[in-house]
Scaffold this active site. Structure first.
Site, PDB file in Angstrom:
ATOM      1  N   GLU A  29      -9.379 -13.723  -3.763  1.00 46.64           N
ATOM      2  CA  GLU A  29     -10.114 -12.984  -2.743  1.00 46.64           C
ATOM      3  C   GLU A  29     -10.767 -13.936  -1.524  1.00 46.64           C
ATOM      4  O   GLU A  29     -10.492 -15.256  -1.892  1.00 46.64           O
ATOM      5  CB  GLU A  29     -11.215 -12.063  -3.213  1.00 46.64           C
ATOM      6  CG  GLU A  29     -12.353 -13.094  -4.089  1.00 46.64           C
ATOM      7  CD  GLU A  29     -13.290 -12.263  -4.991  1.00 46.64           C
ATOM      8  OE1 GLU A  29     -13.292 -10.908  -4.661  1.00 46.64           O
ATOM      9  OE2 GLU A  29     -13.816 -12.804  -5.738  1.00 46.64           O
ATOM     10  N   ASP A  61     -17.108 -11.115  -4.008  1.00 44.96           N
ATOM     11  CA  ASP A  61     -17.541  -9.795  -4.672  1.00 44.96           C
ATOM     12  C   ASP A  61     -16.910  -9.765  -6.113  1.00 44.96           C
ATOM     13  O   ASP A  61     -17.702  -9.479  -7.185  1.00 44.96           O
ATOM     14  CB  ASP A  61     -17.715  -8.454  -3.958  1.00 44.96           C
ATOM     15  CG  ASP A  61     -16.314  -8.016  -3.708  1.00 44.96           C
ATOM     16  OD1 ASP A  61     -15.901  -7.049  -4.511  1.00 44.96           O
ATOM     17  OD2 ASP A  61     -15.820  -8.546  -2.809  1.00 44.96           O
ATOM     18  N   GLY A 102     -15.848 -13.444   0.725  1.00 43.92           N
ATOM     19  CA  GLY A 102     -16.183 -12.088   0.119  1.00 43.92           C
ATOM     20  C   GLY A 102     -15.865 -12.165  -1.306  1.00 43.92           C
ATOM     21  O   GLY A 102     -14.858 -11.407  -1.727  1.00 43.92           O
ATOM     22  N   LYS A 148       0.873  -1.269   0.147  1.00 43.64           N
ATOM     23  CA  LYS A 148      -0.088  -0.045  -0.053  1.00 43.64           C
ATOM     24  C   LYS A 148       0.711   1.149  -0.010  1.00 43.64           C
ATOM     25  O   LYS A 148       0.404   2.368  -0.356  1.00 43.64           O
ATOM     26  CB  LYS A 148      -0.971   0.103   1.338  1.00 43.64           C
ATOM     27  CG  LYS A 148      -2.050  -0.719   0.917  1.00 43.64           C
ATOM     28  CD  LYS A 148      -2.926  -0.330   0.291  1.00 43.64           C
ATOM     29  CE  LYS A 148      -4.335  -1.471   0.121  1.00 43.64           C
ATOM     30  NZ  LYS A 148      -5.518  -1.033  -0.570  1.00 43.64           N
ATOM     31  N   SER A 172       1.233  -9.751  -0.446  1.00 48.10           N
ATOM     32  CA  SER A 172       0.834  -8.361  -0.277  1.00 48.10           C
ATOM     33  C   SER A 172       1.091  -7.738   1.055  1.00 48.10           C
ATOM     34  O   SER A 172       1.217  -6.507   0.994  1.00 48.10           O
ATOM     35  CB  SER A 172      -0.609  -8.119  -0.713  1.00 48.10           C
ATOM     36  OG  SER A 172      -1.564  -8.956   0.217  1.00 48.10           O
ATOM     37  N   SER A 220      -8.874  -0.598   6.398  1.00 46.51           N
ATOM     38  CA  SER A 220      -8.803  -1.350   7.631  1.00 46.51           C
ATOM     39  C   SER A 220      -7.432  -1.461   8.142  1.00 46.51           C
ATOM     40  O   SER A 220      -7.276  -2.141   9.278  1.00 46.51           O
ATOM     41  CB  SER A 220      -9.292  -2.796   6.986  1.00 46.51           C
ATOM     42  OG  SER A 220      -8.166  -3.147   6.279  1.00 46.51           O
TER      43      SER A 220
END
Length: 325
Positions: free
Chosen positions: A206, A212, A210, A55, A310, A80
């Site tokens: 994922e 999506d 979850g 990030k 990650s 988060s």
């Protein structure tokens, strides 16, 4: 100026801004892991990036592009945990004030690090609040810049530098597996792979609780789900972004999932054999590769596979509890 979809040139420019600021994270391999999977696996260790996750790349790139007036007004975001730390650290390096909206149950290590980097934290209930709305309201009230955790071209371009580094180091890959939450890391990978490694298949992974992203690809439009209950807190997103979805839809070869139990088992493997600590979200991609090796070995056998780990931010007590269970 209106924002447009990021290009490979934007990733190259982001790499220039990050040069000497972000770590060029190591790419690790393990003969044991290769034998388990039946493939040549190369692990891009973003768990060893500054503040412990990929990030930092996107946050610093986005903030570094701001003019002096916008920097003085400060930045607001929501996260988060990992993007929160990234924004706080990047803002500190650039001399900017930063406010981040974080869930009340964010891992303590991520909260402490965000505060330690000088960020101001506003907490909310992740199951009963919309952090984007809260953060947007704070930014409007203060005249600050709002930088979302994934759905922004400059953030996506910054995240794409991780894949660019991986491909530069290992050369040709048959497939690349990338954790998927809101899609910043995966969409950046898609942009890079399409430009410099068109023969490399790209897969997002994922949490099974979850999915999506997988639902969105099947539906051909963004699907929104309730906040998933999973130990992969970095992927407890409810939808892909307006920027990330079309890039992912055009660039991925598929989206896979991993269960919480598979994430814990992969955390154990990485700690035991490679001596690295990776948080549950960071294990998504490798967990999926390991499942493929068990259930559909023909999809990985003999392949050259890249895997992005990650992030590595997890409370020590939580890590011990999970891997010792």
């Amino acid at each position: 100026m209106p924002l447009g979809s990021p290009t490979y040139s934007d990733v190259v420019a982001a790499a220039g801004r990050l040069d000497g600021v972000a770590h060029r994270t190591p790419v690790l391999s393990s003969r044991l892991l290769d034998s388990m999977v039946g493939a040549q696996v190369r692990l891009k260790c973003e768990s060893l990036q500054r503040m412990g996750a990929f990030k930092f790349r996107g946050a610093y790139n986005a903030l570094a592009r701001l003019d002096p007036a916008h920097r003085a007004a400060g930045v607001v975001s929501y996260s988060s945990g990992n993007h929160a730390q990234a924004v706080a650290l990047a803002a500190s390096l650039l001399g900017m004030p930063a406010t981040i909206v974080m869930p009340h149950d964010a891992p303590q290590a991520k909260l402490d690090a965000t505060l330690g980097y000088g960020g101001r934290v506003v907490q909310y209930d992740r199951y009963d609040g919309d952090p984007a709305v809260i953060a947007g309201g704070i930014a409007a009230e203060r005249g600050s810049v709002f930088v979302p955790p994934f759905d922004h071209p400059d953030v996506i371009a910054g995240q794409g530098t991780a894949t660019r580094e991986l491909l530069a180091e290992v050369s040709a890959l048959d497939a690349l597996y990338v954790p998927l939450g809101g899609g910043g890391l995966l969409s950046g990978a898609c942009v890079v792979a399409a430009a410099i490694a068109p023969g490399c298949r790209v897969y997002g992974v994922e949490p099974e609780a979850g999915d999506d992203g997988r639902q969105s690809l099947a539906a051909g439009t963004i699907v929104t789900i309730p906040t998933p209950r999973t130990i992969a807190d970095g992927a407890q997103t409810t939808r892909l972004g307006d920027f990330t979805f079309p890039i992912i839809r055009a660039g991925v070869d598929g989206i896979l999932t991993a269960t919480d139990d598979e994430l814990v088992d992969t955390m154990k493997l990485l700690y035991t054999y490679l001596k690295i600590v990776v948080e549950p979200t960071g294990c998504l991609a490798l967990a999926a590769v390991r499942r493929l090796a068990r259930e559909e070995p023909e999809k990985v056998y003999g392949r050259r596979i890249g895997v992005v780990l990650s992030g590595g931010n997890i409370d020590l007590g939580r890590f011990v509890d999970l891997v010792s269970a």
